[in-house]
Write a protein that holds these residues in place. Structure first.
Motif, PDB file in Angstrom:
ATOM      1  N   VAL A  50     -51.788  66.976-102.739  1.00 13.14           N
ATOM      2  CA  VAL A  50     -51.731  66.156-103.946  1.00 13.14           C
ATOM      3  C   VAL A  50     -50.872  64.923-103.690  1.00 13.14           C
ATOM      4  CG1 VAL A  50     -51.102  66.053-106.382  1.00 13.14           C
ATOM      5  CG2 VAL A  50     -51.998  68.190-105.411  1.00 13.14           C
ATOM      6  N   SER A  51     -51.458  63.737-103.906  1.00 13.58           N
ATOM      7  CA  SER A  51     -50.740  62.470-103.737  1.00 13.58           C
ATOM      8  C   SER A  51     -50.746  61.705-105.058  1.00 13.58           C
ATOM      9  CB  SER A  51     -51.384  61.620-102.643  1.00 13.58           C
ATOM     10  OG  SER A  51     -51.281  62.252-101.389  1.00 13.58           O
ATOM     11  N   ALA A  52     -49.906  60.669-105.144  1.00 12.22           N
ATOM     12  CA  ALA A  52     -49.831  59.869-106.365  1.00 12.22           C
ATOM     13  C   ALA A  52     -49.823  58.391-106.041  1.00 12.22           C
ATOM     14  CB  ALA A  52     -48.575  60.226-107.163  1.00 12.22           C
ATOM     15  N   ILE A  53     -50.459  57.602-106.901  1.00  7.25           N
ATOM     16  CA  ILE A  53     -50.357  56.148-106.820  1.00  7.25           C
ATOM     17  C   ILE A  53     -49.722  55.658-108.118  1.00  7.25           C
ATOM     18  CG2 ILE A  53     -52.299  55.856-105.221  1.00  7.25           C
ATOM     19  CD1 ILE A  53     -54.025  54.993-107.616  1.00  7.25           C
ATOM     20  N   LEU A  54     -48.735  54.783-107.987  1.00  4.81           N
ATOM     21  CA  LEU A  54     -48.060  54.196-109.142  1.00  4.81           C
ATOM     22  C   LEU A  54     -48.489  52.740-109.242  1.00  4.81           C
ATOM     23  CD1 LEU A  54     -44.448  55.651-108.719  1.00  4.81           C
ATOM     24  CD2 LEU A  54     -46.436  56.678-109.833  1.00  4.81           C
ATOM     25  N   VAL A  55     -49.255  52.426-110.291  1.00  2.76           N
ATOM     26  CA  VAL A  55     -49.796  51.086-110.480  1.00  2.76           C
ATOM     27  C   VAL A  55     -49.010  50.405-111.591  1.00  2.76           C
ATOM     28  CG1 VAL A  55     -51.850  49.722-110.960  1.00  2.76           C
ATOM     29  CG2 VAL A  55     -52.065  51.915-109.764  1.00  2.76           C
ATOM     30  N   GLY A  56     -48.355  49.306-111.260  1.00  2.99           N
ATOM     31  CA  GLY A  56     -47.532  48.599-112.219  1.00  2.99           C
ATOM     32  C   GLY A  56     -46.251  48.141-111.554  1.00  2.99           C
ATOM     33  N   ASP A  57     -45.528  47.267-112.227  1.00  2.00           N
ATOM     34  CA  ASP A  57     -44.288  46.741-111.683  1.00  2.00           C
ATOM     35  C   ASP A  57     -43.227  46.713-112.763  1.00  2.00           C
ATOM     36  OD1 ASP A  57     -42.597  45.734-109.762  1.00  2.00           O
ATOM     37  OD2 ASP A  57     -43.984  44.166-109.107  1.00  2.00           O
ATOM     38  N   ALA A  58     -42.010  46.408-112.379  1.00  2.00           N
ATOM     39  CA  ALA A  58     -40.908  46.370-113.331  1.00  2.00           C
ATOM     40  C   ALA A  58     -40.931  45.072-114.126  1.00  2.00           C
ATOM     41  CB  ALA A  58     -39.584  46.518-112.600  1.00  2.00           C
ATOM     42  N   LYS A  65     -38.759  64.004-100.340  1.00  2.00           N
ATOM     43  CA  LYS A  65     -39.611  64.018 -99.138  1.00  2.00           C
ATOM     44  C   LYS A  65     -41.079  63.809 -99.498  1.00  2.00           C
ATOM     45  CE  LYS A  65     -36.353  67.035 -96.718  1.00  2.00           C
ATOM     46  NZ  LYS A  65     -36.127  68.319 -96.015  1.00  2.00           N
ATOM     47  N   LEU A  66     -41.310  62.751-100.289  1.00  2.00           N
ATOM     48  CA  LEU A  66     -42.658  62.452-100.760  1.00  2.00           C
ATOM     49  C   LEU A  66     -43.211  61.136-100.194  1.00  2.00           C
ATOM     50  CD1 LEU A  66     -42.204  63.341-104.559  1.00  2.00           C
ATOM     51  CD2 LEU A  66     -43.379  64.725-102.831  1.00  2.00           C
ATOM     52  N   LYS A  67     -42.569  60.597 -99.170  1.00  2.00           N
ATOM     53  CA  LYS A  67     -42.958  59.274 -98.676  1.00  2.00           C
ATOM     54  C   LYS A  67     -44.416  59.202 -98.250  1.00  2.00           C
ATOM     55  CE  LYS A  67     -38.723  56.963 -97.238  1.00  2.00           C
ATOM     56  NZ  LYS A  67     -38.039  56.254 -96.126  1.00  2.00           N
ATOM     57  N   GLU A  68     -44.941  60.283 -97.715  1.00  2.00           N
ATOM     58  CA  GLU A  68     -46.336  60.291 -97.259  1.00  2.00           C
ATOM     59  C   GLU A  68     -47.315  60.545 -98.407  1.00  2.00           C
ATOM     60  OE1 GLU A  68     -46.971  59.440 -94.143  1.00  2.00           O
ATOM     61  OE2 GLU A  68     -44.793  59.242 -93.888  1.00  2.00           O
ATOM     62  N   ARG A  69     -46.776  60.823 -99.599  1.00  2.00           N
ATOM     63  CA  ARG A  69     -47.650  61.237-100.706  1.00  2.00           C
ATOM     64  C   ARG A  69     -47.568  60.321-101.927  1.00  2.00           C
ATOM     65  NH1 ARG A  69     -45.800  67.208-101.728  1.00  2.00           N
ATOM     66  NH2 ARG A  69     -47.344  67.039-103.414  1.00  2.00           N
ATOM     67  N   VAL A  70     -46.756  59.283-101.862  1.00  2.00           N
ATOM     68  CA  VAL A  70     -46.601  58.366-103.001  1.00  2.00           C
ATOM     69  C   VAL A  70     -46.781  56.934-102.530  1.00  2.00           C
ATOM     70  CG1 VAL A  70     -45.056  57.507-104.794  1.00  2.00           C
ATOM     71  CG2 VAL A  70     -45.014  59.932-104.185  1.00  2.00           C
ATOM     72  N   LEU A  85     -43.296  62.330-113.100  1.00  2.00           N
ATOM     73  CA  LEU A  85     -44.439  62.589-112.225  1.00  2.00           C
ATOM     74  C   LEU A  85     -43.980  62.926-110.812  1.00  2.00           C
ATOM     75  CD1 LEU A  85     -47.423  62.715-111.557  1.00  2.00           C
ATOM     76  CD2 LEU A  85     -47.430  60.218-111.300  1.00  2.00           C
ATOM     77  N   LEU A  86     -42.972  62.214-110.315  1.00  2.00           N
ATOM     78  CA  LEU A  86     -42.473  62.499-108.961  1.00  2.00           C
ATOM     79  C   LEU A  86     -41.879  63.905-108.889  1.00  2.00           C
ATOM     80  CD1 LEU A  86     -40.825  59.083-107.990  1.00  2.00           C
ATOM     81  CD2 LEU A  86     -43.125  59.914-107.459  1.00  2.00           C
ATOM     82  N   GLU A  87     -41.136  64.305-109.919  1.00  2.00           N
ATOM     83  CA  GLU A  87     -40.594  65.665-109.962  1.00  2.00           C
ATOM     84  C   GLU A  87     -41.720  66.695-109.933  1.00  2.00           C
ATOM     85  OE1 GLU A  87     -38.203  65.962-113.452  1.00  2.00           O
ATOM     86  OE2 GLU A  87     -36.746  64.449-112.801  1.00  2.00           O
ATOM     87  N   ALA A  88     -42.795  66.412-110.681  1.00  2.00           N
ATOM     88  CA  ALA A  88     -43.936  67.335-110.708  1.00  2.00           C
ATOM     89  C   ALA A  88     -44.651  67.369-109.362  1.00  2.00           C
ATOM     90  CB  ALA A  88     -44.911  66.919-111.818  1.00  2.00           C
ATOM     91  N   LEU A  89     -44.792  66.199-108.753  1.00  2.00           N
ATOM     92  CA  LEU A  89     -45.495  66.107-107.475  1.00  2.00           C
ATOM     93  C   LEU A  89     -44.823  66.977-106.415  1.00  2.00           C
ATOM     94  CD1 LEU A  89     -47.895  64.604-106.147  1.00  2.00           C
ATOM     95  CD2 LEU A  89     -46.262  62.863-105.417  1.00  2.00           C
ATOM     96  N   ALA A  90     -43.502  67.029-106.455  1.00  2.00           N
ATOM     97  CA  ALA A  90     -42.754  67.827-105.481  1.00  2.00           C
ATOM     98  C   ALA A  90     -43.042  69.319-105.628  1.00  2.00           C
ATOM     99  CB  ALA A  90     -41.258  67.565-105.633  1.00  2.00           C
ATOM    100  N   GLN A  91     -43.573  69.713-106.790  1.00  2.00           N
ATOM    101  CA  GLN A  91     -43.893  71.122-107.043  1.00  2.00           C
ATOM    102  C   GLN A  91     -45.373  71.433-106.823  1.00  2.00           C
ATOM    103  OE1 GLN A  91     -41.951  72.474-110.865  1.00  2.00           O
ATOM    104  NE2 GLN A  91     -41.247  70.337-110.955  1.00  2.00           N
ATOM    105  N   CYS A  92     -46.151  70.430-106.397  1.00  2.00           N
ATOM    106  CA  CYS A  92     -47.591  70.585-106.179  1.00  2.00           C
ATOM    107  C   CYS A  92     -47.892  70.789-104.699  1.00  2.00           C
ATOM    108  CB  CYS A  92     -48.328  69.349-106.697  1.00  2.00           C
ATOM    109  SG  CYS A  92     -48.271  69.130-108.480  1.00  2.00           S
ATOM    110  N   PRO A  93     -49.079  71.280-104.377  1.00  2.00           N
ATOM    111  CA  PRO A  93     -49.469  71.436-102.981  1.00  2.00           C
ATOM    112  C   PRO A  93     -49.417  70.094-102.236  1.00  2.00           C
ATOM    113  CG  PRO A  93     -51.000  72.584-104.414  1.00  2.00           C
ATOM    114  CD  PRO A  93     -50.108  71.778-105.299  1.00  2.00           C
ATOM    115  N   PRO A  94     -49.226  70.109-100.923  1.00  2.79           N
ATOM    116  CA  PRO A  94     -49.102  68.860-100.149  1.00  2.79           C
ATOM    117  C   PRO A  94     -50.354  67.991-100.167  1.00  2.79           C
ATOM    118  CG  PRO A  94     -49.223  70.783 -98.705  1.00  2.79           C
ATOM    119  CD  PRO A  94     -49.030  71.300-100.086  1.00  2.79           C
TER     120      PRO A  94
END
Length: 385
Positions: A229-237, A256-261, A218-227
């Motif tokens: 687009v943001s992502a939230i990751l719900v869950g833990d290890a 360089k996705l710190k503002e979007r994840v 998902l992070l790889e895909a996000l880097a190819q999307c317009p700015p």
């Protein structure tokens, strides 16, 4: 019907949530026996389902264990088998919900002369299980189980391909209560504001943080999307996967996705969080046996994009109730995310259709009735023998 349910886990996972829903109708005539303590016991107690932690000794066999490790664990299993056999005499049927529960349940069935049902929630493949553990599961199920429930056709096919007897199997999808996924739009709006993501197109990922769950895809895909687009990751290890979490944070920095994840960790408000998303992504790198998140997204009336593998392809009608993409193909995933963002009306229609289908296909009452009929048949057949 008096049922002794067995589960190896003290933690909550898809199999444990499924068992909770299944045990509710039998709460006055059942016992859930656990091989470890934890949040699963707490949930069962909250639902007023009788539960007992049967051992404090860890069962050392892991999914990738070899023959020596498997044999070495037998010394810790013997006292547990004796204890469960004594308990089982007060019940009509033993219901093994996990692999280790199957091992114990098989011997208990033999010694107590009670029929055994095995609920298989995993695809028995090299992605998750050693050759030894796959062979043990199939052999014990073939020899001792009167019924093997599988949560998808993919799970059933893997069991049969591994040598399992097809006549033992019955596919029963997981059940859900649609009313639990109803939520006010204002709750979702408030969450978007709290996350500081108003005006953003939010892609949600709901799963434990694990390499095979594919958050990195998902992070790889996000880097190819317009700015926008943001992502939230719900869950833990879980299970010692902290190194993967570190890898994900490093990946966010490098892309360089710190503002979007946003990493939200474990959350109990899953429905409002899903409602706050514009799209839910399922990105597992290995075939999922079922895919609870996919159905939950549908019931929340949120568009879903998921990997075209395993049981997931049985849940989604491509381009009608959701999107499917090839495993690990971040470029294709990015294209679908962008399509969903650019075609909101189409996405809304697909989400509405998915919600209607999911409410019908995976209705908990219907699923529980189906399982009850199968268990009745097992007990009736046993009474004839």
């Amino acid at each position: 019907m008096k049922i002794l349910f067995l589960d190896q886990s003290g933690k909550l996972g898809g199999a444990e949530l499924c068992l909770t829903d299944l045990a509710k109708p039998y709460r006055n005539h059942c016992l859930v026996g656990l091989f470890a303590d934890g949040t699963f016991r707490e949930l069962l107690e909250q639902q007023q389902i009788p539960v007992q932690v049967l051992t404090t000794e860890p069962i050392l066999v892991k999914k990738d264990s070899g023959i020596l490790q498997s044999l070495g664990s037998m010394s810790s299993l013997v006292p547990l088998i004796i204890k469960v056999t004594q308990i089982a005499r007060d019940y009509e049927l033993i219901y093994a919900n996990t692999q280790k529960a199957l091992v114990v349940g098989a011997f208990v069935s033999l010694f107590s002369h009670r029929p055994l049902v095995y609920h298989l929630h995993d695809i028995l493949s090299s992605d998750h299980f050693s050759v030894t553990n796959r062979r043990i599961a199939v052999t014990l199920a073939n020899r001792f189980a009167s019924l093997v429930l599988t949560n998808s056709q993919a799970t059933q096919a893997a069991f049969i391909a591994g040598g399992g007897r097809s006549e033992l199997t019955q596919v029963v999808y997981n059940g859900f209560e649609p009313k639990q996924y109803k939520n006010r739009a204002t709750d979702a709006h408030q969450i978007r504001q709290q996350l500081g993501l108003d005006g953003q197109f939010i892609v949600g990922h709901f799963s434990r943080l694990s390499p095979w769950k594919g958050q990195h895809i998902l992070l790889e895909a996000l880097a190819q999307c317009p700015p926008e687009v943001s992502a939230i990751l719900v869950g833990d290890a879980l299970f010692g996967e902290q190194k993967y979490v570190q890898h994900l944070h490093q990946q966010v920095t490098e892309l360089k996705l710190k503002e979007r994840v946003q990493f939200l960790g474990f959350r109990s408000d899953i429905v409002p969080l899903m409602k706050a998303c514009d799209l839910i992504a399922h990105t597992s790198t290995a075939p999922e046996p079922f895919g609870r998140v996919v159905v939950e997204a549908m019931l929340c009336e949120r568009p879903i994009v998921a990997v075209a593998a395993g049981g997931v392809i049985e849940l989604i009608e491509a381009e009608k109730t959701g999107w499917l993409f090839s495993p690990s193909d971040s470029q294709q995933l990015a294209q679908i995310i962008t399509t969903c963002r650019n075609q909101p009306e189409r996405a809304a229609i697909m989400a509405q259709q998915a919600q209607i289908q999911a409410s019908q296909r995976f209705n908990l009452n219907t699923v529980n009735q189906q399982i009850a009929q199968l268990l009745d048949r097992v007990i009736f057949t046993q009474s004839l023998n």
